[in-house]
Design a protein around this motif. Structure first.
Motif, short mmCIF file in Angstrom:
data_model
loop_
_atom_site.label_atom_id
_atom_site.label_comp_id
_atom_site.label_asym_id
_atom_site.label_seq_id
_atom_site.Cartn_x
_atom_site.Cartn_y
_atom_site.Cartn_z
N GLY A 69 0.83 -1.22 -0.02
CA GLY A 69 -0.02 -0.05 -0.01
C GLY A 69 0.77 1.19 -0.15
N GLY A 70 0.10 2.54 0.00
CA GLY A 70 0.93 3.60 -0.15
C GLY A 70 1.26 4.06 1.62
N ILE A 71 1.84 5.39 1.53
CA ILE A 71 2.09 5.83 2.91
C ILE A 71 0.77 5.72 3.72
CG2 ILE A 71 2.79 7.79 4.23
CD1 ILE A 71 4.39 8.79 1.90
N LEU A 72 -0.33 6.09 3.24
CA LEU A 72 -1.41 6.25 4.33
C LEU A 72 -1.64 4.92 4.75
CD1 LEU A 72 -3.56 8.09 5.48
CD2 LEU A 72 -5.12 7.67 3.77
N ALA A 73 -1.77 3.69 3.96
CA ALA A 73 -2.02 2.44 4.21
C ALA A 73 -1.24 1.78 5.15
CB ALA A 73 -2.31 1.72 3.10
N ASN A 74 0.28 2.03 4.91
CA ASN A 74 1.24 1.57 5.78
C ASN A 74 1.43 2.01 6.85
OD1 ASN A 74 3.79 0.10 4.34
ND2 ASN A 74 2.70 1.11 2.71
N ASN A 75 1.03 3.48 7.26
CA ASN A 75 1.04 4.05 8.57
C ASN A 75 -0.16 3.73 9.32
OD1 ASN A 75 2.48 5.64 10.31
ND2 ASN A 75 1.46 7.22 9.43
N THR A 76 -1.19 3.47 8.48
CA THR A 76 -2.60 3.15 9.31
C THR A 76 -2.63 1.64 9.92
OG1 THR A 76 -3.56 4.87 7.92
CG2 THR A 76 -5.15 3.43 9.23
N TYR A 77 -2.41 0.85 8.94
CA TYR A 77 -2.58 -0.66 9.23
C TYR A 77 -1.08 -1.45 9.55
CZ TYR A 77 -6.80 0.59 6.93
OH TYR A 77 -8.01 1.25 6.66
N ARG A 78 -0.42 -0.47 10.43
CA ARG A 78 0.95 -0.98 10.86
C ARG A 78 1.09 -2.39 11.15
NH1 ARG A 78 4.16 3.81 11.13
NH2 ARG A 78 5.82 2.59 12.29
N ALA A 79 0.16 -2.94 12.22
CA ALA A 79 0.24 -4.20 12.52
C ALA A 79 0.06 -5.16 11.36
CB ALA A 79 -0.65 -4.44 13.79
N GLU A 80 -1.00 -4.97 10.68
CA GLU A 80 -1.22 -5.91 9.57
C GLU A 80 -0.14 -6.01 8.56
OE1 GLU A 80 -4.96 -5.29 7.52
OE2 GLU A 80 -5.84 -4.44 9.43
N PHE A 81 0.64 -4.73 8.30
CA PHE A 81 1.61 -4.77 7.28
C PHE A 81 2.77 -5.55 7.73
CE2 PHE A 81 1.24 -2.32 3.34
CZ PHE A 81 -0.15 -2.01 3.47
N ILE A 82 3.22 -5.66 9.25
CA ILE A 82 4.30 -6.40 9.63
C ILE A 82 3.78 -7.85 9.69
CG2 ILE A 82 3.82 -5.78 12.16
CD1 ILE A 82 7.14 -5.72 12.01
N TYR A 83 2.83 -7.98 10.20
CA TYR A 83 2.43 -9.32 10.48
C TYR A 83 2.22 -10.17 9.08
CZ TYR A 83 -0.43 -13.61 11.91
OH TYR A 83 -0.53 -15.00 12.07
N ASP A 84 1.23 -9.63 8.30
CA ASP A 84 1.12 -10.37 6.93
C ASP A 84 2.26 -10.64 6.24
OD1 ASP A 84 -1.42 -10.20 7.76
OD2 ASP A 84 -2.39 -9.21 5.97
N ASN A 85 2.93 -9.74 6.33
CA ASN A 85 4.11 -9.80 5.35
C ASN A 85 5.34 -10.76 5.92
OD1 ASN A 85 3.86 -8.16 2.73
ND2 ASN A 85 3.52 -6.50 4.09
N LEU A 86 5.37 -10.63 7.21
CA LEU A 86 6.33 -11.69 8.08
C LEU A 86 5.89 -13.09 7.81
CD1 LEU A 86 7.20 -9.96 11.43
CD2 LEU A 86 8.77 -10.56 9.49
N MET A 87 4.54 -13.16 7.88
CA MET A 87 3.91 -14.69 7.65
C MET A 87 4.02 -15.03 6.17
SD MET A 87 3.03 -15.44 10.68
CE MET A 87 2.27 -16.87 10.53
N ILE A 88 3.58 -14.18 5.38
CA ILE A 88 4.04 -14.65 3.87
C ILE A 88 5.19 -15.25 3.80
CG2 ILE A 88 3.63 -14.13 1.33
CD1 ILE A 88 1.21 -12.07 2.45
N ILE A 140 10.70 -3.46 8.07
CA ILE A 140 11.18 -4.69 8.77
C ILE A 140 10.83 -5.99 8.48
CG2 ILE A 140 10.81 -5.54 11.01
CD1 ILE A 140 12.74 -3.24 11.25
N ALA A 141 9.54 -6.19 7.82
CA ALA A 141 9.23 -7.39 7.48
C ALA A 141 10.09 -7.89 6.20
CB ALA A 141 7.70 -7.39 7.05
N LYS A 142 10.08 -6.75 5.31
CA LYS A 142 10.85 -7.17 3.88
C LYS A 142 12.31 -7.45 4.38
CE LYS A 142 7.98 -6.88 0.84
NZ LYS A 142 7.61 -7.90 0.07
N ILE A 143 13.01 -6.68 5.25
CA ILE A 143 14.22 -6.87 5.76
C ILE A 143 14.42 -8.57 6.19
CG2 ILE A 143 16.19 -6.33 7.38
CD1 ILE A 143 15.38 -3.16 6.74
N ALA A 144 13.44 -8.67 6.96
CA ALA A 144 13.33 -10.13 7.40
C ALA A 144 13.29 -11.17 6.25
CB ALA A 144 12.18 -10.33 8.43
N GLY A 145 12.53 -11.01 5.40
CA GLY A 145 12.45 -11.64 4.27
C GLY A 145 13.78 -12.09 3.48
N ILE A 146 14.63 -10.69 3.56
CA ILE A 146 15.90 -10.79 2.80
C ILE A 146 16.90 -11.69 3.72
CG2 ILE A 146 18.08 -9.18 2.34
CD1 ILE A 146 16.07 -6.95 1.88
N LYS A 147 16.86 -11.56 4.81
CA LYS A 147 17.68 -12.00 6.14
C LYS A 147 17.20 -13.70 6.08
CE LYS A 147 20.63 -9.15 6.63
NZ LYS A 147 22.08 -9.28 6.26
#
Ligand SMILES: NC(=O)c1ccc[n+]([C@@H]2O[C@H](COP(=O)([O-])OP(=O)(O)OC[C@H]3O[C@@H](n4cnc5c(N)ncnc54)[C@H](OP(=O)(O)O)[C@@H]3O)[C@@H](O)[C@H]2O)c1
Length: 326
Positions: A69-88, A140-147
């Motif tokens: 998502g864009g800045i607004l979505a990233n900043n609003t749904y902060r828990a969903e962005f980290i959780y969903d991406n880490l899980m996927i 952070i989720a994307k960096i975790a994916g890289i690592k």
């Protein structure tokens, strides 16, 4: 080289990036493709992912699925962005390891680099300073994916690595003004202003005028998504995990290496769309970071360069946008 009969699982094939990669794979004769939409396989569910990998055992995996998502979505749904991406990404990477996948490419984005890193952004700048706060959970989720990829290589020798594209645009882009990125948003605003339509949001209610947030001075880089798809094909066919990790980098940048100001971009889009009215800059709105350009010397050295000029890419995207508008 990859045998054309290998079975390739492309995660996220319905998204802008995934659909471009799908077109590119098909065009290049890769027909043994495994595809699942979100309603058939939720990648955030570990059991579902394990069962799917046990059944399909893909030889190659490309991860273009993510909560985006864009800045607004990233900043609003902060828990969903980290959780969903880490899980996927964790589910897919672990299941790929267990299933004996021969090669895996994970897609991230340039927001993984520190907010105040020098420009252009070299691969080495990963984890050298603080991130931008608004998209920190996503980054952070994307960096975790890289690592994850890097450390599955270091522990198990897995041929898993990551690619970081710059800002992308093209067919299947998101043109919703509330959630879209700057380039598709400008295409829509100029198109609607030219045709005298009202926009959904924003201040371009006057058909002869388009208002752009900020001063128009920040510089940005844009890559046509079909070129990104070609870069992924290039990496899949020619590059292995060791080529990155043995050089001391954890991911490889994909971009054009060229940037322009938002004002120059707006002029270019106005010209392509045929908008002849006034462009107004609302400098009371934030500009964001002054410059964001990837250093792409590594992928150039490996032999890949983008092909589509920004202007041609915008023309193609605008033609497609008109087909969905009408
Ligand atoms: N767009 C850019 O400018 C840009 C720039 C750099 C990097 N990237 C990277 O490219 C990747 C794809 O981005 P995109 O722009 O193509 O995003 P997108 O259009 O939103 O596509 C993401 C895809 O992932 C799928 N998905 C999301 N959650 C899922 C889940 N739990 N299970 C299964 N599928 C799921 C979505 O399915 P639905 O369609 O059903 O929701 C969608 O098809 C991301 O990693 C992003 O960081 C994008």
């Amino acid at each position: 080289m990859i045998d054309k009969n290998k079975n390739i699982y492309l995660a996220g094939h319905k998204g802008m990036v995934g659909s471009a990669i799908l077109r590119m794979l098909e065009k290049n004769g890769y027909n043994n493709l495994i595809l699942r939409a979100l309603n058939e396989l939720d990648l955030s569910r570990q059991n579902e992912v394990e069962n799917f990998f046990n059944e399909e055992k893909p030889d190659v995996v490309i991860i273009a699925a993510a909560k985006v998502g864009g800045i607004l979505a990233n900043n609003t749904y902060r828990a969903e962005f980290i959780y969903d991406n880490l899980m996927i990404e964790s589910n897919i990477i672990q299941a790929s390891h267990k299933a004996g996948t021969e090669k895996l490419i994970f897609l991230g984005s340039s927001c993984i680099y520190p907010k105040l890193a020098p420009q252009p952004l070299k691969e080495e700048y990963l984890l050298s300073d603080y991130l931008e706060f608004t998209n920190e959970p996503y980054a952070i989720a994307k960096i975790a994916g890289i690592k994850l990829c890097e450390n599955y290589y270091r522990q198990y020798g897995s041929n898993f690595f990551s690619a970081m594209p710059t800002n992308l645009f093209g067919i299947n882009d998101n043109f919703n003004l509330e959630t879209s990125h700057v380039l598709p948003a400008l295409i829509r605003k100029f198109h609607e202003a030219k045709s005298g339509q009202r926009s959904e949001v924003g201040s371009n209610r006057n058909a002869g005028r388009v208002t752009i947030w900020g001063t128009g001075k920040p510089k940005r880089e844009f890559l046509f998504v079909d070129d990104l798809a070609e870069a992924i094909l290039f990496l899949m066919e020619n590059v292995d995990a060791k080529d990155l990790y043995e050089q001391g980098i954890s991911q490889i940048n994909i971009g054009t290496g060229e940037d322009l100001t938002i004002g120059e971009l707006a002029e270019m889009i106005a010209g392509i769309v045929g908008f002849k009215g006034e462009i107004v800059y609302d400098s009371s709105k934030p500009d964001g970071t002054p410059r964001k350009l990837l250093d792409v010397s590594r992928i150039h050295e490996l032999g890949w360069h983008h092909k589509t000029s920004l202007e041609d890419g915008i023309r193609k995207t605008y033609e497609w946008f008109k087909t969905i508008k009408n």
